[in-house]
Enzyme design. Structure first.
Site, PDB file in Angstrom:
ATOM      1  CG  HIS A 146      15.668 -42.442  26.707  1.00 34.30           C
ATOM      2  ND1 HIS A 146      15.469 -43.701  26.195  1.00 34.30           N
ATOM      3  CD2 HIS A 146      14.516 -41.755  26.487  1.00 34.30           C
ATOM      4  CE1 HIS A 146      14.248 -43.783  25.699  1.00 34.30           C
ATOM      5  NE2 HIS A 146      13.643 -42.609  25.871  1.00 34.30           N
ATOM      6  CD  GLU A 162      56.092 -48.328   5.687  1.00 32.47           C
ATOM      7  OE1 GLU A 162      55.959 -48.997   4.638  1.00 32.47           O
ATOM      8  OE2 GLU A 162      55.832 -48.772   6.825  1.00 32.47           O
TER       9      GLU A 162
END
Length: 445
Positions: free
Chosen positions: A432, A32
């Site tokens: 719900h 990297e």
């Protein structure tokens, strides 16, 4: 020493592949050149969402009266907001480093020197050998050939994220995902925002009906849009563009360029390998193999789907193939999210794509207000849930606007991936009250 797998790039594809490969028993080296986490963590997904969350909290504080909450002298400190962004990035970067303890991580710019019988990679003058190579070099901001662009009188997303002050006014060139997220950020903190977009609607590729609803919402908040507009020139604090009304000038304290990204394929030493290309990136098969038998690619560098979550899945597929685990990459159910307020999310096909293909399909849609919890938490908001089915009544597309669309779209993605029909979906039990119930309400409408 010869590694089993070398990986170039430490973004979502790279660090995911490194972790999975090490867990699978492979000896892995990861290169990297900047910082682990790639664009997503350091100058993309995470910092923008951190800033956008602060913007959302600020707007909620300002509008608390309609929820029965009174707050006086509401203010923001953008420098502190940005400091928190930096803290979040550092924390997540540390998490990535912890995941890669079994991986040799080399800081520096890597390039391929040979890939005949073994892959040879140079990094800082030191030569590394590996049986296979996975290229996860990501992408960079695309800069179009606009007159005056060479003078640099503009921000890209990188500079916009580094800013510690909010501009009084900002002209955003590009009304795609990145442009709209920055429009939401700066308009929330008081900037006068104007978007110049070449397409006839914002968010090209997103369901057009959903995109239009988001634009209408932002117009109510004072964001101005110039659609079907081609930028002619950039000048200091000035954008010149042409649309159906002729040539125009747009003055703004700051100009932000958000016109897309392009794969990073340069300076990797790949030219002698003559790898096949696709959309300016590296062409891969469904196991993420390039045209070279020892080289794989994943993430933005493939030029196909420049999304962090796509990159993660591609990395998993590539590593699985190397480990001998059957797997294949599919793109039928890749969710896309725009982290505006309200959020926009979509997965699968759009109506426009099906119409273009002449396919038989049906559409069901309902306002998000059919969800009790949405009404309770989004005073004055409407939103929309739109589901698209094929001739066999299988879910093929889902497109939503309204919070929290980003959390709902994964359910639809699973249904599309598994080719579930309306009859099967109708048997799912949603908690719900939850905003997710809107999916069931819509398919049964």
């Amino acid at each position: 020493m010869t590694y089993d797998l070398a990986i170039i790039g430490g973004g979502p594809a790279g660090y995911t592949a490194a972790e999975r490969a090490a867990q699978g028993g492979l000896n892995v080296v990861l290169f990297e050149k900047k910082a682990l986490g790639g664009v997503c963590l350091n100058e993309g997904c995470i910092p923008t969402k951190t800033l956008l969350y602060s913007a959302k909290l600020y707007q909620q504080a300002l509008s608390g009266a309609k929820y029965g909450i009174a707050a006086e002298h509401v203010a923001f400190d953008y420098a502190k907001i940005c400091a928190r962004k930096t803290k979040v990035v550092r924390k997540l970067a540390a998490g990535i480093r912890a995941k890669l303890q079994q991986v040799t991580v080399v800081q520096g710019e890597a390039s391929v020197k040979n890939a005949d019988e073994i892959v040879e990679i140079d990094c800082g003058g030191q030569l590394y050998e590996a049986e296979r190579l996975l290229i996860c070099s990501g992408s960079e901001t695309a800069l179009p050939p606009i007159k005056g662009i060479e003078l640099g009188h503009f921000w890209t997303s990188r500079e916009a994220l580094q800013a510690t002050e909010v501009p009084e006014s900002i002209a955003i060139v590009g009304g795609g995902v990145i442009g709209m997220e920055f429009a939401g950020l700066f308009s929330a903190f008081g900037s006068k925002v104007t978007i110049v977009e070449m397409a006839s609607e914002i968010l090209p590729g997103i369901d057009a009906e959903i995109a239009a609803l988001l634009r209408a919402e932002y117009e109510k908040r004072g964001v101005a849009f110039h659609l079907g507009a081609r930028v002619l020139e950039l000048q200091p604090q000035m954008v010149k563009f042409a649309d159906e009304n002729g040539e125009n000038e747009l003055a703004a304290q700051q100009i932000l360029l958000c016109v897309g990204r392009r794969p990073n394929v340069q300076n990797l030493g790949l030219e002698p390998l003559c790898l096949e290309h696709f959309r300016n990136g590296l062409k891969v098969d469904e196991q993420m193999r390039t045209s070279h038998p020892r080289i794989y690619a994943a993430g933005d560098v493939t030029g196909f789907s420049m999304l962090a979550h796509t990159a993660v899945r591609e990395a998993e597929v590539a590593v699985n193939h190397i480990l001998g685990i059957p797997d294949a990459m599919t793109y039928d159910a890749v969710p896309g999210v725009v982290y505006t307020n309200p959020e926009v999310a979509g997965v699968g096909v759009t109506e426009a794509a099906l119409q273009s293909a002449g396919a038989v399909y049906s559409v069901k849609k309902l306002p998000m207000t059919y969800s009790g919890r949405f009404v309770a938490e989004n005073e004055g908001g409407n939103g929309l849930c739109k589901l698209i089915f094929d001739a066999e009544n299988r879910l093929k597309g889902a497109h939503l606007i309204g919070n929290p669309a980003s959390e709902l779209v994964a359910t639809a993605a699973l249904a599309i991936e598994q080719k579930l029909t309306v009859d099967v979906l109708a048997k799912l039990i949603f908690p719900h009250p939850s905003v997710g119930e809107i999916l069931k309400e819509t398919l049964l409408s």
